[in-house]
Design an enzyme around this catalytic site. Structure first.
Site, short mmCIF file in Angstrom:
data_model
loop_
_atom_site.label_atom_id
_atom_site.label_comp_id
_atom_site.label_asym_id
_atom_site.label_seq_id
_atom_site.Cartn_x
_atom_site.Cartn_y
_atom_site.Cartn_z
N GLN A 189 22.61 8.70 -7.45
CA GLN A 189 21.79 9.42 -7.54
C GLN A 189 22.13 11.03 -7.65
OE1 GLN A 189 19.00 8.08 -8.02
NE2 GLN A 189 18.79 6.40 -7.37
N THR A 247 36.25 -12.09 -15.88
CA THR A 247 36.48 -11.65 -17.36
C THR A 247 35.32 -10.99 -17.26
OG1 THR A 247 36.85 -13.57 -18.16
CG2 THR A 247 35.65 -12.03 -19.59
N CYS A 335 7.83 -2.55 1.93
CA CYS A 335 7.82 -3.14 2.86
C CYS A 335 6.06 -2.35 3.31
CB CYS A 335 8.07 -3.86 4.06
SG CYS A 335 7.55 -4.24 4.61
N1 PLP Z 1 23.05 3.21 -3.83
C1 PLP Z 1 22.23 4.10 -4.16
C2 PLP Z 1 21.91 5.56 -3.87
C3 PLP Z 1 20.91 3.63 -4.27
O1 PLP Z 1 19.69 4.47 -5.24
C4 PLP Z 1 21.11 2.27 -5.46
C5 PLP Z 1 19.89 2.02 -6.13
O2 PLP Z 1 18.96 1.69 -6.16
C6 PLP Z 1 21.95 1.83 -5.63
C7 PLP Z 1 23.48 2.30 -4.63
C8 PLP Z 1 23.31 0.54 -5.27
O3 PLP Z 1 22.75 0.11 -7.28
P1 PLP Z 1 22.68 -1.00 -7.91
O4 PLP Z 1 21.65 -1.14 -8.21
O5 PLP Z 1 23.67 -0.99 -9.14
O6 PLP Z 1 23.93 -1.92 -7.03
#
Ligand code: PLP
Length: 389
Positions: A189, A247, A335
């Site tokens: 993020q 692959t 949720c």
């Molecule tokens: N880490 C953070 C901070 C995320 O916001 C997200 C996805 O929302 C992920 C990891 C997981 O990423 P991915 O969907 O590419 O596996």
């Protein structure tokens, strides 16, 4: 430059997914069609595909200020997290498997660590979602193999002190002889708004996801500092330095590299454009909806994240209403039961009802002032309608 398809809809969920930038899809297109060779094949088609991957790897390495051999392409951040934690912890001696992390990490981190069964110190955060480098230092023990902390929290947008923690661990490594922990950051993020120069951050490992930076879904990467003791966890061929057999998805890899380069080249413009819109949205909500509160740090947060708890309403109901009037937003948690209320908002010291009334609005490159105005207007309307007296 990018389109959402349904033009009249307003999209405020960029932390969940960004549209594919047309400049990225253009680069990807040939590798999804005519340039289809298997990168492991020795013939011309195969060599072309291999070259595209290695050029993408170089491009990524240049942007992150690391070596190309330190990059592993994956299907996303979840896979990168799995590869890294499992590879590291299973390569570590049984008596050196302690991990330090935060209570507010992404579920990918929390679940993998739980599955590995290693001892984990979950550091609490303050009311803004922050932790100090001192608190991290105090949690590190001689048997700590990994310190993992996200750069930007995906729910509340708070920017964590990665450089301070990285410097602190680097200093420990320089001054003591023992082996010190690997410092990992989930930078998913952070990529659109903050610089990701790995040498300045002092991190040993980092993950990114294409789907959050206007790149393709199902693409991601893991940076691992050369020499880090790691076991491969996906066995098969020798692709990705033997760390991730199978692959390669060539078009996703070239798309990811292009998207990363764009995100990092344009991050200052992104900040300049979105910060005033973020301010406008916060001000509008906080002044027009009395009783609403900010989740996360008010200023030490990325410029595209607005997370608020609204008074006496259910966040899920707000999101459903917004959707019905053409606005895509999200709650911090998916949720509504108390057991499922956001672990992040609760970790800030907020109540379950405040966690359940939270709404996350995340802006993007295409967000406009008019859209912000419309969202404020609809939020005011829905809160008045839904308010539980
Ligand atoms: N880490 C953070 C901070 C995320 O916001 C997200 C996805 O929302 C992920 C990891 C997981 O990423 P991915 O969907 O590419 O596996």
């Amino acid at each position: 430059m990018m389109g959402l398809g349904a033009a009249q809809r307003i999209y405020f969920d960029h932390a969940a997914a960004t549209p594919l930038d047309l400049r990225v899809s253009k680069v990807m297109a040939p590798y999804a069609s005519v340039e289809f060779g298997n990168p492991s094949s020795v013939h011309t088609e195969g060599r072309k595909a291999k070259k595209a991957i290695e050029e993408a790897r170089k491009q990524v390495a240049e942007v992150l200020n690391v070596s190309a051999e330190e990059i592993v392409f994956t299907s996303g951040a979840t896979e990168s997290i799995n590869l890294c934690y499992r590879g590291l912890i299973e390569a570590a001696p049984q008596d050196k498997r302690h991990v330090v992390t935060l209570a507010t990490e992404h579920m990918a981190t929390l679940r993998v660590l739980q599955d590995l069964g290693c001892e984990v110190t979950f550091l609490p955060v303050d009311k803004d979602g922050l932790v100090s480098a001192d608190a991290v230092r105090e949690a590190i023990r001689p048997d700590t193999v990994l310190v993992t902390m996200m750069y930007v929290n995906n729910e509340i947008g708070t920017i964590l002190p990665i450089t301070e923690v990285g410097n602190m661990i680097a200093k420990m490594k320089r001054t003591k002889k023992e082996i010190y922990p690997i410092f990992y950051t989930d930078a998913v993020q952070a990529v659109n708004s903050l610089s990701l120069d790995v040498k300045k951050l002092h991190v040993d490992a980092l993950c990114l996801s294409g789907s959050k930076m206007y790149g393709p879904k199902g693409s991601g990467l893991l940076y691992m500092k050369k020499g880090t003791p790691m076991k491969a966890r996906i066995m098969g061929g020798t692709q990705e330095h033997g760390m991730r057999a199978g692959t390669e998805n060539v078009s996703a890899i070239v798309g990811l590299a292009t998207a990363l380069k764009m995100a990092q080249t344009e991050h200052e413009d992104y900040e300049r454009r979105l910060r005033p819109l973020q301010e406008m949205l916060f001000d509008g909500i906080l002044t027009k909806i009395p009783g609403s509160t900010v989740n996360g740090h008010r200023t030490q947060r990325v410029c595209n994240n607005v997370n608020v708890s609204l008074p006496k309403v259910d966040g899920e109901a707000v999101v459903m209403y917004l959707d019905s009037v053409g606005i895509a937003a999200s709650t911090a948690s998916s949720c509504t039961s108390s057991a499922g209320a956001s672990h992040v908002i609760k970790a800030l010291g907020k109540s379950v009802s405040e966690a359940e009334s939270s709404v996350r609005l995340t802006l993007g490159r295409s967000t406009t002032k008019q859209q912000v105005k419309k969202v404020i207007q609809e939020l005011v309307r829905i809160v008045a309608l839904l308010k539980i007296s």
